[in-house]
Design a protein around this motif. Structure first.
Motif, PDB file in Angstrom:
ATOM      1  N   PHE A 151     -15.540  -1.076 -67.932  1.00 27.05           N
ATOM      2  CA  PHE A 151     -14.853  -0.080 -68.754  1.00 27.05           C
ATOM      3  C   PHE A 151     -13.366  -0.049 -68.420  1.00 27.05           C
ATOM      4  N   ALA A 152     -13.027  -0.228 -67.137  1.00 23.69           N
ATOM      5  CA  ALA A 152     -11.616  -0.283 -66.750  1.00 23.69           C
ATOM      6  C   ALA A 152     -10.932  -1.485 -67.393  1.00 23.69           C
ATOM      7  N   ILE A 153     -11.628  -2.622 -67.426  1.00 19.87           N
ATOM      8  CA  ILE A 153     -11.065  -3.811 -68.074  1.00 19.87           C
ATOM      9  C   ILE A 153     -10.932  -3.576 -69.574  1.00 19.87           C
ATOM     10  N   VAL A 157      -7.521  -3.786 -71.813  1.00 21.37           N
ATOM     11  CA  VAL A 157      -7.345  -4.529 -73.061  1.00 21.37           C
ATOM     12  C   VAL A 157      -6.788  -3.607 -74.140  1.00 21.37           C
ATOM     13  N   ALA A 158      -7.340  -2.391 -74.234  1.00 19.92           N
ATOM     14  CA  ALA A 158      -6.850  -1.433 -75.222  1.00 19.92           C
ATOM     15  C   ALA A 158      -5.401  -1.052 -74.951  1.00 19.92           C
ATOM     16  N   ALA A 159      -5.007  -1.044 -73.683  1.00 17.99           N
ATOM     17  CA  ALA A 159      -3.647  -0.655 -73.331  1.00 17.99           C
ATOM     18  C   ALA A 159      -2.624  -1.686 -73.791  1.00 17.99           C
ATOM     19  N   HIS A 224     -19.810  -8.153 -52.797  1.00 17.55           N
ATOM     20  CA  HIS A 224     -19.934  -7.964 -54.235  1.00 17.55           C
ATOM     21  C   HIS A 224     -19.611  -6.522 -54.640  1.00 17.55           C
ATOM     22  N   LEU A 225     -19.989  -5.558 -53.824  1.00 20.16           N
ATOM     23  CA  LEU A 225     -19.654  -4.165 -54.131  1.00 20.16           C
ATOM     24  C   LEU A 225     -18.154  -3.929 -54.001  1.00 20.16           C
ATOM     25  N   ILE A 226     -17.532  -4.546 -52.988  1.00 23.14           N
ATOM     26  CA  ILE A 226     -16.084  -4.419 -52.811  1.00 23.14           C
ATOM     27  C   ILE A 226     -15.342  -5.041 -53.988  1.00 23.14           C
ATOM     28  N   VAL A 227     -15.836  -6.186 -54.467  1.00 23.12           N
ATOM     29  CA  VAL A 227     -15.213  -6.848 -55.621  1.00 23.12           C
ATOM     30  C   VAL A 227     -15.264  -5.933 -56.840  1.00 23.12           C
ATOM     31  N   LEU A 228     -16.397  -5.302 -57.086  1.00 22.81           N
ATOM     32  CA  LEU A 228     -16.529  -4.407 -58.239  1.00 22.81           C
ATOM     33  C   LEU A 228     -15.590  -3.211 -58.108  1.00 22.81           C
ATOM     34  N   LEU A 229     -15.502  -2.634 -56.911  1.00 23.19           N
ATOM     35  CA  LEU A 229     -14.578  -1.521 -56.699  1.00 23.19           C
ATOM     36  C   LEU A 229     -13.131  -1.974 -56.889  1.00 23.19           C
ATOM     37  N   GLY A 230     -12.832  -3.183 -56.417  1.00 22.11           N
ATOM     38  CA  GLY A 230     -11.473  -3.701 -56.559  1.00 22.11           C
ATOM     39  C   GLY A 230     -11.077  -3.872 -58.008  1.00 22.11           C
ATOM     40  N   TRP A 231     -11.965  -4.429 -58.810  1.00 22.32           N
ATOM     41  CA  TRP A 231     -11.664  -4.586 -60.237  1.00 22.32           C
ATOM     42  C   TRP A 231     -11.487  -3.234 -60.915  1.00 22.32           C
ATOM     43  N   THR A 232     -12.282  -2.252 -60.526  1.00 21.61           N
ATOM     44  CA  THR A 232     -12.157  -0.918 -61.112  1.00 21.61           C
ATOM     45  C   THR A 232     -10.795  -0.314 -60.807  1.00 21.61           C
ATOM     46  N   VAL A 233     -10.381  -0.412 -59.554  1.00 22.92           N
ATOM     47  CA  VAL A 233      -9.113   0.184 -59.137  1.00 22.92           C
ATOM     48  C   VAL A 233      -7.929  -0.540 -59.776  1.00 22.92           C
ATOM     49  N   VAL A 234      -7.941  -1.878 -59.714  1.00 22.24           N
ATOM     50  CA  VAL A 234      -6.799  -2.646 -60.219  1.00 22.24           C
ATOM     51  C   VAL A 234      -6.699  -2.540 -61.742  1.00 22.24           C
ATOM     52  N   ALA A 235      -7.813  -2.822 -62.446  1.00 20.76           N
ATOM     53  CA  ALA A 235      -7.781  -2.767 -63.910  1.00 20.76           C
ATOM     54  C   ALA A 235      -7.538  -1.343 -64.398  1.00 20.76           C
ATOM     55  N   GLY A 236      -8.160  -0.366 -63.745  1.00 24.44           N
ATOM     56  CA  GLY A 236      -7.949   1.020 -64.139  1.00 24.44           C
ATOM     57  C   GLY A 236      -6.518   1.465 -63.902  1.00 24.44           C
ATOM     58  N   GLY A 237      -5.936   1.045 -62.778  1.00 23.75           N
ATOM     59  CA  GLY A 237      -4.541   1.396 -62.498  1.00 23.75           C
ATOM     60  C   GLY A 237      -3.581   0.785 -63.490  1.00 23.75           C
ATOM     61  N   LEU A 238      -3.804  -0.489 -63.837  1.00 26.44           N
ATOM     62  CA  LEU A 238      -2.941  -1.151 -64.815  1.00 26.44           C
ATOM     63  C   LEU A 238      -3.105  -0.530 -66.198  1.00 26.44           C
TER      64      LEU A 238
END
Length: 246
Positions: A151-153, A157-159, A224-238
């Motif tokens: 959802f963050a990604i 994309v919408a941004a 794998h859990l850290i990777v998912l959290l990382g994508w959430t934080v980075v994509a959500g922040g951007l």
């Protein structure tokens, strides 16, 4: 009823009026799972997969695909469309803050994606004798993390997309590489070391492996859990940094 609840109900009704979006975001993944399960070779044990059947391996992949379709096909295009039509701009002049719109969309997306996941688990179990998750808590946690990351990604994309059409195009460009590393065309167990290493740091590669681990009754690997959290934080922040209301 709170503003969030009322807006969620309204957005759900509007979403259901778009049959093409509903098909790809909600119906396509269960339909694909059913079609794959009806192929006889998908129900035969494969030695290279440790005796598992292809349908056993593909169920977590299709579950992850369902989230990706909703995030990259439904959520991203919807927000881009609202910006293009001036809905978000007009919303800022009302007592309902635009952030409530984001909350309503995420709540709706979460509910629909969870229902889709439950339908696919039921199809896999009842129609093709696929085992239910052995570690339910780990499966639900992983599913939530995969949903948050995707959802963050989708919001990112919408941004960056100026129109709904461009959001669809960008979403497609993102979707197919993610699904490749999730194992849709080449299961992770048959990938070489380089591809598997890349897959481990993608949201769907990490997510699918974590879902498969939970299905087998194990807790996912911390990586794998850290990777998912990382994508959430980075994509959500951007997404928050670049999101435009008009």
């Amino acid at each position: 009823m709170s503003a969030l609840t009322r807006l969620t109900v309204t957005e759900t009704k509007l979403f259901l009026r778009e049959p093409i979006v509903v098909f790809f975001a909600v119906t396509f993944a269960p339909l694909l799972l059913t079609i794959l399960g009806l192929v006889p070779s998908m129900r035969e044990p494969v030695a290279e997969l440790g005796g598992l059947r292809m349908i056993d391996v593909y169920l977590p992949i299709i579950v992850a695909m369902g989230i990706a379709l909703f995030a990259l096909s439904g959520l991203s295009q919807l927000f881009a469309s609202y910006r293009e039509k001036g809905v978000l701009r007009r919303l800022r002049t009302t007592p309902v803050q635009p952030v409530v719109m984001i909350g309503a969309q995420l709540l709706m997306a979460t509910v629909f994606s969870v229902l889709t996941m439950l339908v696919m688990l039921a199809i896999g179990r009842l129609a093709f004798d696929v085992s239910l998750p052995g570690q339910v808590a780990a499966y639900l946690l992983t599913y939530l993390l995969v949903a948050l990351a995707l959802f963050a990604i989708g919001l990112l994309v919408a941004a960056v997309a100026p129109t709904a059409r461009s959001a669809g195009a960008i979403g497609s460009l993102v979707f197919f590489p993610l699904m490749f590393f999730a194992g849709l065309w080449l299961p992770r167990a048959t990938m070489n070391d380089i591809l598997r290493t890349i897959s481990d740091v993608t949201p769907l590669g990490a997510g699918v492996q974590a879902l498969q681990d939970a299905t087998a009754g194990h807790w996912p690997q911390p990586l794998h859990l850290i990777v998912l959290l990382g994508w959430t934080v980075v994509a959500g922040g951007l997404a928050a940094r670049w999101f435009r209301w008009e």
